[in-house]
Design an enzyme around this catalytic site. Structure first.
Site, PDB file in Angstrom:
ATOM      1  N   GLU A 120       0.850  -1.193   0.000  1.00 22.49           N
ATOM      2  CA  GLU A 120       0.000   0.000   0.000  1.00 22.49           C
ATOM      3  C   GLU A 120       0.885   1.242   0.000  1.00 22.49           C
ATOM      4  O   GLU A 120       0.931   1.992   0.968  1.00 22.49           O
ATOM      5  CB  GLU A 120      -0.907  -0.005   1.221  1.00 22.49           C
ATOM      6  CG  GLU A 120      -1.893  -1.136   1.218  1.00 22.49           C
ATOM      7  CD  GLU A 120      -2.853  -1.065   2.379  1.00 22.49           C
ATOM      8  OE1 GLU A 120      -2.969  -0.004   3.021  1.00 22.49           O
ATOM      9  OE2 GLU A 120      -3.498  -2.084   2.641  1.00 22.49           O
ATOM     10  N   SER A 122      -5.125   1.318   0.384  1.00 23.45           N
ATOM     11  CA  SER A 122      -6.369   0.868   0.997  1.00 23.45           C
ATOM     12  C   SER A 122      -7.318   2.019   1.274  1.00 23.45           C
ATOM     13  O   SER A 122      -8.519   1.836   1.320  1.00 23.45           O
ATOM     14  CB  SER A 122      -6.084   0.132   2.304  1.00 23.45           C
ATOM     15  OG  SER A 122      -5.470   1.019   3.218  1.00 23.45           O
TER      16      SER A 122
END
Length: 150
Positions: A21, A48
Site C-alpha cells: 500500500e 487501501s
C-alpha cells in the site's frame, strides 16, 4: 514539476511482495515546499484508503514481471483518458522495443523468509487477482465435507 505524474513501481505482488500500500505517496519535498500538495500517481501497488492525489493503481503486469512501468522513463509523456479508461505512454514503438531488448526489469528484492519466496514464486499478477495460483484448484472446497477427522 507540478505537471508530472508520480510513477511508483516495484510495489506489486512480486516486487514488494504482496502488493504494498505505497501508491498514495506525497510529491517530492521540493515540490511540497513550492506549494504542490499532490501529483497524479500511477503504480503497480495498491492503497487501501484515500489519497489527496488521483491514483491509478494495480498496474499489471507489474514492473518486476516486465510490465509497462519497467520500460517507462523519466520524461516520457503519458496520456490518461478517464472517459475511455486508458493510460498510454506516448513513446515511439521502436523506442519501446529498444528499451525492452536492452533493459531488464528492476531486480526482484531478495526474499527474507521462505513465505516471501513462496509467495513471489506462486502468486499471479493483479489483473488475475494476485492469488496463489496453486490455490485456485481448491475453490469451493467447502461444498464437499472433507473426510471425517474424529
Amino acid at each position: 514539476d507540478a505537471d508530472c505524474i508520480l510513477v511508483m513501481r516495484g510495489a506489486g505482488p512480486m516486487g514488494w511482495p504482496g502488493s504494498a500500500e505505497v501508491v498514495n505517496m506525497q510529491p517530492p519535498d521540493a515540490l511540497i515546499r513550492a506549494g504542490v500538495q499532490w501529483l497524479p500517481t500511477l503504480g503497480d501497488g495498491r492503497q487501501s484508503g484515500t489519497s489527496d492525489s488521483p491514483s491509478i493503481l494495480n498496474c499489471s503486469p507489474e514492473s518486476a514481471a516486465g510490465g509497462g512501468l519497467s520500460w517507462l522513463r523519466t520524461g516520457d509523456t503519458i496520456r490518461i483518458d478517464i472517459r475511455t479508461g486508458t493510460c498510454n505512454a506516448l513513446v515511439d514503438p521502436a523506442e519501446i522495443a529498444r528499451r525492452k531488448a536492452e533493459d531488464t526489469p528492476p531486480p526482484v528484492p531478495q526474499s527474507h523468509t521462505p513465505w516471501e519466496e513462496l509467495f513471489r514464486e506462486k502468486t499471479g499478477q493483479m489483473a488475475e487477482g494476485a492469488v496463489m495460483e496453486m490455490a485456485v484448484k481448491y475453490r469451493g472446497i467447502a461444498a464437499k465435507t472433507p473426510r471425517h477427522n474424529h
